[in-house]
Design a protein around this motif. Structure first.
Motif, PDB file in Angstrom:
ATOM      1  N   GLN A 294       0.720  -1.153   0.061  1.00 46.56           N
ATOM      2  CA  GLN A 294      -0.026  -0.107  -0.088  1.00 46.56           C
ATOM      3  C   GLN A 294       0.856   1.184  -0.009  1.00 46.56           C
ATOM      4  O   GLN A 294       0.686   2.212  -0.786  1.00 46.56           O
ATOM      5  N   ASN A 295       1.985   1.444   0.819  1.00 46.71           N
ATOM      6  CA  ASN A 295       2.756   2.342   0.884  1.00 46.71           C
ATOM      7  C   ASN A 295       3.741   2.733  -0.339  1.00 46.71           C
ATOM      8  O   ASN A 295       3.691   3.844  -0.781  1.00 46.71           O
ATOM      9  N   LEU A 296       4.020   1.614  -1.071  1.00 44.22           N
ATOM     10  CA  LEU A 296       4.841   1.674  -2.322  1.00 44.22           C
ATOM     11  C   LEU A 296       3.649   2.233  -3.334  1.00 44.22           C
ATOM     12  O   LEU A 296       4.229   3.302  -4.053  1.00 44.22           O
ATOM     13  N   ASN A 297       2.409   1.647  -3.481  1.00 44.42           N
ATOM     14  CA  ASN A 297       1.854   2.125  -4.556  1.00 44.42           C
ATOM     15  C   ASN A 297       1.263   3.573  -4.397  1.00 44.42           C
ATOM     16  O   ASN A 297       0.981   4.442  -5.274  1.00 44.42           O
ATOM     17  N   ASP A 298       1.063   3.979  -3.194  1.00 48.30           N
ATOM     18  CA  ASP A 298       0.765   5.274  -2.606  1.00 48.30           C
ATOM     19  C   ASP A 298       1.809   6.326  -3.235  1.00 48.30           C
ATOM     20  O   ASP A 298       1.575   7.333  -3.793  1.00 48.30           O
ATOM     21  N   LEU A 299       3.057   5.907  -2.902  1.00 49.64           N
ATOM     22  CA  LEU A 299       4.159   6.624  -3.363  1.00 49.64           C
ATOM     23  C   LEU A 299       4.351   6.857  -4.731  1.00 49.64           C
ATOM     24  O   LEU A 299       4.539   8.121  -5.284  1.00 49.64           O
ATOM     25  N   PHE A 300       4.089   5.792  -5.455  1.00 54.02           N
ATOM     26  CA  PHE A 300       4.300   5.890  -6.793  1.00 54.02           C
ATOM     27  C   PHE A 300       2.952   6.775  -7.500  1.00 54.02           C
ATOM     28  O   PHE A 300       3.219   7.205  -8.602  1.00 54.02           O
ATOM     29  N   ASP A 301       2.105   6.754  -6.673  1.00 57.43           N
ATOM     30  CA  ASP A 301       0.763   7.654  -7.299  1.00 57.43           C
ATOM     31  C   ASP A 301       0.925   9.236  -6.687  1.00 57.43           C
ATOM     32  O   ASP A 301       0.130   9.880  -6.966  1.00 57.43           O
TER      33      ASP A 301
ATOM     34  N   LYS B 197       1.376  -6.714  -5.237  1.00 63.21           N
ATOM     35  CA  LYS B 197       0.466  -5.591  -5.885  1.00 63.21           C
ATOM     36  C   LYS B 197       1.314  -4.451  -6.422  1.00 63.21           C
ATOM     37  O   LYS B 197       0.839  -3.485  -7.019  1.00 63.21           O
ATOM     38  N   VAL B 198       2.551  -4.423  -6.797  1.00 66.45           N
ATOM     39  CA  VAL B 198       3.260  -3.445  -7.534  1.00 66.45           C
ATOM     40  C   VAL B 198       3.654  -3.901  -8.952  1.00 66.45           C
ATOM     41  O   VAL B 198       3.952  -4.946  -8.881  1.00 66.45           O
ATOM     42  N   LYS B 199       3.371  -3.303  -9.886  1.00 68.20           N
ATOM     43  CA  LYS B 199       3.536  -3.484 -11.494  1.00 68.20           C
ATOM     44  C   LYS B 199       4.966  -3.945 -11.480  1.00 68.20           C
ATOM     45  O   LYS B 199       5.920  -3.322 -11.064  1.00 68.20           O
ATOM     46  N   PRO B 200       5.083  -4.992 -12.613  1.00 70.26           N
ATOM     47  CA  PRO B 200       6.569  -5.438 -12.600  1.00 70.26           C
ATOM     48  C   PRO B 200       7.522  -4.661 -13.074  1.00 70.26           C
ATOM     49  O   PRO B 200       8.551  -4.501 -13.074  1.00 70.26           O
ATOM     50  N   GLU B 201       6.886  -3.716 -14.106  1.00 70.25           N
ATOM     51  CA  GLU B 201       7.578  -2.677 -14.702  1.00 70.25           C
ATOM     52  C   GLU B 201       8.113  -1.601 -14.027  1.00 70.25           C
ATOM     53  O   GLU B 201       9.117  -0.919 -14.261  1.00 70.25           O
TER      54      GLU B 201
END
Length: 546
Positions: A350-357, A403-407
């Motif tokens: 959740q933290n990683l995807n929030d950061l990437f957004d 839940k993090v996109k491979p790319e």
């Protein structure tokens, strides 16, 4: 008469009794007896007892037993190759799963040559020949190695101050003693030779299944890195301990240190460029076994990324422990902090995807004393040129970041894989290299004795086999963190620590083995080492802050 303690019982035997004749005093076992442990030192069954002490069996299904099995198998291979191809130099390489890679020094190994060596090995095993441990004079040992064409072994004696040399002997063939072997060749029943690249693999049983050959698992990325470093070693003409000692003796080691550090730095730069070329990488995940230099590698990589215009930020995986109340336990009832379930995977993703957004997150922390997660109020947000670096043992496992996109992910595997050999037939174990690093670091920064570090090393390796090695081939890049000059540096610190391990300690055998290994190298003073070298992570004095 001598008095021995065997399985809590006192027995007597004449002075000079061979260990093999005392085997009847051990309890029955389904695993073959390979050696004995006398006063915590592993010795061949042919060893003659000349003092009082404690005698224990070493069976094949133990770590000491399988190590002895592999050492004996390598010795049988060297003897067989010498008989079949006496004019060729057979060179051992690194490990690849449950196998060692071998080559000839002058040409690729042909299938017919490999088959002839295998046939001779099987013949030696079938004859059940005795392997003897002998002591010879320095002069006779030099003459013997010249006769057999063992140039590296002969050269190494130029840098060893000893009037006697211990040998392992099989028939008319002898090689320098690197540790005890099985009493007879008939005990070594499970092995095979398999053509691989320009050489072949000597395959042997795993420690988990010591009496069968398992399936071969290839690690092409690791092999390519090893092959690259081996080629580099030939280019700079430093391939073994004797070559390194020659540089130390002739005061040319400073140049080699600079060359080695430059070569490693180029490889960090290459990986940083790979990350840049991918354009959309948001997080770099670094994984590697214990003492592979993960912390320094993260800092070095950050510098190279900064040179390419990035602003690296770091989040520690240690911050995401679930806490003792939720932490799984191992089979012994102890908290298992190395399993993936010890981490709060949902919160991390959740933290990683929030950061990437582009969102701001609260960075979690973990109190190791209380065993509880908490928040300090620290926050993080990623800017346009920001990139995350995370290092930890699960970095290559996609279950860490499902839940993090491979790319968006770039995964790096670290290995301390030296291309140096001790001599033609004796490799330098990556595990031993890392153990020496950890012994030095644990003493200097954590107040641990060498015995304490050695005592927990088997559990560390167990965790590596479960959580790191199976995912090596998931890496986008592999970095070799070994420096070919580092063992003479580590020797300065490790030797006195290992000498402090006494014969009444269970760790005495490993300490003696490591000291015997270090005897092959001269010393390099700490003052020669650059401030940003990975070696500094273990000996101290780094310009990086840890």
């Amino acid at each position: 008469m001598l008095t021995l303690t065997v399985e809590n019982k006192k027995i007597t035997c004449p002075f000079g009794t061979e260990c093999s004749t005392l085997a009847e005093n051990f309890s029955p076992s389904t695993s073959p007896l390979m050696a004995v442990r006398f006063n915590n030192e592993v010795l061949p069954l042919s060893w003659k007892i000349i003092s009082n002490g404690t005698l224990e069996p070493v069976y094949l299904d133990s770590s000491d037993g399988i190590s002895l099995y592999r050492r004996t198998l390598c010795f049988i291979l060297a003897a067989a190759a010498h008989k079949v191809f006496p004019q060729k130099r057979l060179l051992i390489g690194h490990s690849l799963g449950s196998s060692y890679y071998y080559t000839f020094d002058d040409s690729p190994a042909e299938k017919e040559q490999i088959e002839l060596i295998l046939q001779e090995m099987r013949s030696i095993v079938e004859k059940n020949e005795k392997i003897q441990t002998q002591i010879t004079s320095y002069g006779d040992a030099c003459a013997l190695f010249e006769k057999y064409g063992l140039k590296d072994t002969r050269a190494q004696l130029e840098y060893r101050c000893t009037k006697q040399v211990i040998l392992n002997t099989l028939g008319t063939y002898s090689d320098i003693f690197q540790g005890p072997c099985a009493q007879t060749t008939g005990q070594i029943r499970f092995f095979d030779l398999m053509p691989y690249d320009e050489g072949f693999l000597l395959r042997f049983p795993s420690e988990k299944e010591p009496e069968k050959l398992g399936d071969f698992t290839d690690n092409p990325k690791i092999f390519e890195i090893y092959k690259k470093y081996k080629s580099w070693g030939k280019t700079v003409n430093v391939k073994n301990a004797a070559d390194l000692n020659r540089l130390i003796l002739t005061r040319k080691i400073n140049d080699f240190i600079d060359i080695t550090e430059t070569f490693q730095s180029q490889n960090y730069a290459r990986v940083a460029q790979q990350i840049h070329d991918r354009k959309n990488v948001k997080v770099v995940l670094i994984a590697g076994p214990s003492s592979s230099g993960k912390t320094t590698s993260a800092k070095k990589l950050a510098l190279h990324l900064q040179a390419l215009g990035y602003n690296p930020k770091v989040i520690s995986l240690d911050n995401y422990y679930v806490g003792r109340d939720k932490n799984p336990k191992d089979e012994n009832g102890n908290y298992d902090y190395e399993c993936l379930e010890a981490l709060n995977i949902d919160l991390l993703n959740q933290n990683l995807n929030d950061l990437f957004d582009g969102k701001e997150i609260k960075v979690p922390s973990y109190n190791f004393d209380l065993g509880q997660p908490y928040y300090t109020g620290e926050t993080m947000k990623l800017g346009e040129n920001d990139i995350l670096i995370m290092e930890g043992i699960h970095g290559l496992n996609d279950r860490l970041t499902p839940k993090v996109k491979p790319e968006l992910k770039f995964k790096i595997y670290l290995s301390a894989l030296t291309q140096l050999n001790v001599n033609d037939h004796t490799r330098i174990s990556s595990s031993d290299n890392r153990l020496l690093r950890r012994i030095v670091r644990d003493s200097r920064f954590r107040g641990k004795s060498a015995a304490a570090t050695i005592g927990m090393w088997e559990n560390v390796q167990k965790g590596e086999r479960l959580h790191i090695f199976p995912f090596q081939n998931n890496a986008d890049a592999v970095l070799n963190t070994a420096l070919d000059y580092e063992i003479p540096v580590l020797k300065v610190y490790a030797s006195p620590l290992l000498h402090a391990v006494k014969p009444d300690m269970p760790e005495f055998n490993d300490a003696s083995r490591l000291l015997r290994f270090l005897d092959n190298f001269d010393q390099i003073p700490e003052t020669y080492i650059p401030k940003q070298s990975i070696v500094r992570e273990f000996i101290g004095g780094s310009s990086f802050h840890y």
